[in-house]
Design a protein around this motif. Structure first.
Motif, PDB file in Angstrom:
ATOM      1  N   MET A   1       7.327 -10.644  -5.288  1.00 25.65           N
ATOM      2  CA  MET A   1       6.856 -10.819  -3.921  1.00 25.65           C
ATOM      3  C   MET A   1       5.571 -11.629  -3.929  1.00 25.65           C
ATOM      4  O   MET A   1       4.600 -11.243  -4.566  1.00 25.65           O
ATOM      5  CB  MET A   1       6.616  -9.447  -3.272  1.00 25.65           C
ATOM      6  N   ASN A   2       5.559 -12.761  -3.230  1.00 31.14           N
ATOM      7  CA  ASN A   2       4.343 -13.553  -3.165  1.00 31.14           C
ATOM      8  C   ASN A   2       3.440 -13.032  -2.058  1.00 31.14           C
ATOM      9  O   ASN A   2       3.813 -12.164  -1.272  1.00 31.14           O
ATOM     10  CB  ASN A   2       4.671 -15.040  -2.961  1.00 31.14           C
ATOM     11  N   SER A   3       2.229 -13.577  -1.986  1.00 34.33           N
ATOM     12  CA  SER A   3       1.229 -13.061  -1.059  1.00 34.33           C
ATOM     13  C   SER A   3       1.599 -13.285   0.399  1.00 34.33           C
ATOM     14  O   SER A   3       1.027 -12.671   1.302  1.00 34.33           O
ATOM     15  CB  SER A   3      -0.125 -13.722  -1.354  1.00 34.33           C
ATOM     16  N   ARG A   4       2.572 -14.162   0.655  1.00 39.38           N
ATOM     17  CA  ARG A   4       2.963 -14.457   2.034  1.00 39.38           C
ATOM     18  C   ARG A   4       4.228 -13.707   2.456  1.00 39.38           C
ATOM     19  O   ARG A   4       4.688 -13.857   3.577  1.00 39.38           O
ATOM     20  CB  ARG A   4       3.181 -15.969   2.194  1.00 39.38           C
ATOM     21  N   SER A   5       4.784 -12.921   1.560  1.00 41.10           N
ATOM     22  CA  SER A   5       6.014 -12.199   1.872  1.00 41.10           C
ATOM     23  C   SER A   5       5.753 -11.051   2.841  1.00 41.10           C
ATOM     24  O   SER A   5       4.683 -10.435   2.836  1.00 41.10           O
ATOM     25  CB  SER A   5       6.653 -11.648   0.601  1.00 41.10           C
ATOM     26  N   ILE A   6       6.741 -10.776   3.665  1.00 45.16           N
ATOM     27  CA  ILE A   6       6.668  -9.679   4.627  1.00 45.16           C
ATOM     28  C   ILE A   6       7.501  -8.520   4.096  1.00 45.16           C
ATOM     29  O   ILE A   6       8.683  -8.677   3.780  1.00 45.16           O
ATOM     30  CB  ILE A   6       7.195 -10.128   5.996  1.00 45.16           C
ATOM     31  N   LYS A   7       6.880  -7.379   3.986  1.00 50.66           N
ATOM     32  CA  LYS A   7       7.521  -6.180   3.460  1.00 50.66           C
ATOM     33  C   LYS A   7       8.189  -5.441   4.624  1.00 50.66           C
ATOM     34  O   LYS A   7       7.512  -4.941   5.524  1.00 50.66           O
ATOM     35  CB  LYS A   7       6.452  -5.315   2.796  1.00 50.66           C
ATOM     36  N   ALA A   8       9.524  -5.412   4.614  1.00 54.12           N
ATOM     37  CA  ALA A   8      10.268  -4.864   5.751  1.00 54.12           C
ATOM     38  C   ALA A   8      10.968  -3.566   5.394  1.00 54.12           C
ATOM     39  O   ALA A   8      11.448  -3.381   4.270  1.00 54.12           O
ATOM     40  CB  ALA A   8      11.293  -5.876   6.245  1.00 54.12           C
ATOM     41  N   ALA A   9      11.033  -2.678   6.380  1.00 52.81           N
ATOM     42  CA  ALA A   9      11.759  -1.418   6.234  1.00 52.81           C
ATOM     43  C   ALA A   9      12.678  -1.240   7.437  1.00 52.81           C
ATOM     44  O   ALA A   9      12.404  -1.751   8.526  1.00 52.81           O
ATOM     45  CB  ALA A   9      10.804  -0.244   6.127  1.00 52.81           C
ATOM     46  N   VAL A  10      13.768  -0.517   7.233  1.00 52.51           N
ATOM     47  CA  VAL A  10      14.720  -0.241   8.303  1.00 52.51           C
ATOM     48  C   VAL A  10      14.941   1.261   8.384  1.00 52.51           C
ATOM     49  O   VAL A  10      15.286   1.898   7.380  1.00 52.51           O
ATOM     50  CB  VAL A  10      16.061  -0.956   8.055  1.00 52.51           C
TER      51      VAL A  10
END
Length: 217
Positions: A1-10
């Motif tokens: 995961m790079n610093s610009r990635s968005i960590k998503a949960a469902v």
């Protein structure tokens, strides 16, 4: 995961989340599918393996403890308030499936919570973003039709069968998950066409016209 990635949960990986929301998130290079929650161990493992979630749990609190940046709440309608409230409390931006909540007071409470925390709370009313509708809204606001005295709205739904008992649900047997009868057909759980589909039509009408409902019959 790079610093610009968005960590998503469902939260609530059922019929529509597996059919639409999760594949959309998975298609984006800037999104990491971090956590997923649904009831049923076998179904949870299936959705986790198929889409590549890093973590899965039947307890939404364990998913939120991983501090996602964004959370999609697509759980049964009666659970939307509890799940959105918890997701906002953990600092996540939230997209909630319609209907937003079954109690209007809960909807306003979520709006206030998100505003106070500086977080985005978005409803999955996708028709608002169809081409040309922003122009229509601006035209109405600029008085293109004068004072609005009456609004008539017709809504044709491709998901009508979801509300038609077991026969209707059987038509969706080819989906990743079938719609759950207790969610979509039980009035006590927010089931029925009004919550499930008419919510789209009402939301769009109110958004386009900026009218407020004073009475419902």
């Amino acid at each position: 995961m790079n610093s610009r990635s968005i960590k998503a949960a469902v939260i609530g990986a059922g019929w529509y989340a597996a059919q639409s929301h999760i594949p959309t998130l998975a298609s984006r290079s800037d999104v990491v599918l971090d956590g997923v929650c649904r009831l049923g161990g076998a179904d949870l493992q299936r959705v986790r393996d198929h889409f590549g979630f890093r973590f899965g749990s039947e307890d939404y609190r364990e998913v939120l403890a991983r501090k996602p940046d964004v959370v999609v709440v697509a759980s049964p309608h009666k659970m939307h308030f509890e799940h959105c409230e918890a997701a906002l409390a953990c600092g996540a931006h939230v997209m909630c499936e319609k209907p937003m909540t079954l109690d209007p007071a809960h909807a306003w409470a979520l709006e206030a919570q998100a505003r106070s925390a500086g977080l985005s709370l978005v409803l999955a009313n996708g028709y608002h973003y169809l081409p040309g509708l922003a122009h229509v809204r601006h035209a109405l606001h600029d008085g293109a039709v004068g004072r609005i005295e009456h609004v008539s709205c017709s809504f044709v739904s491709a998901t009508r069968a979801v509300f038609e008992g077991n026969v209707g649900l059987a038509r969706w047997s080819s989906m990743f998950f079938r719609p759950a009868r207790d969610t979509w057909q039980d009035p006590e759980n927010g089931g029925g066409f009004a919550y499930g589909q008419l919510s789209h039509s009402v939301a769009l009408t109110l958004w386009l016209t900026s009218l407020d409902a004073r009475a419902v019959s």
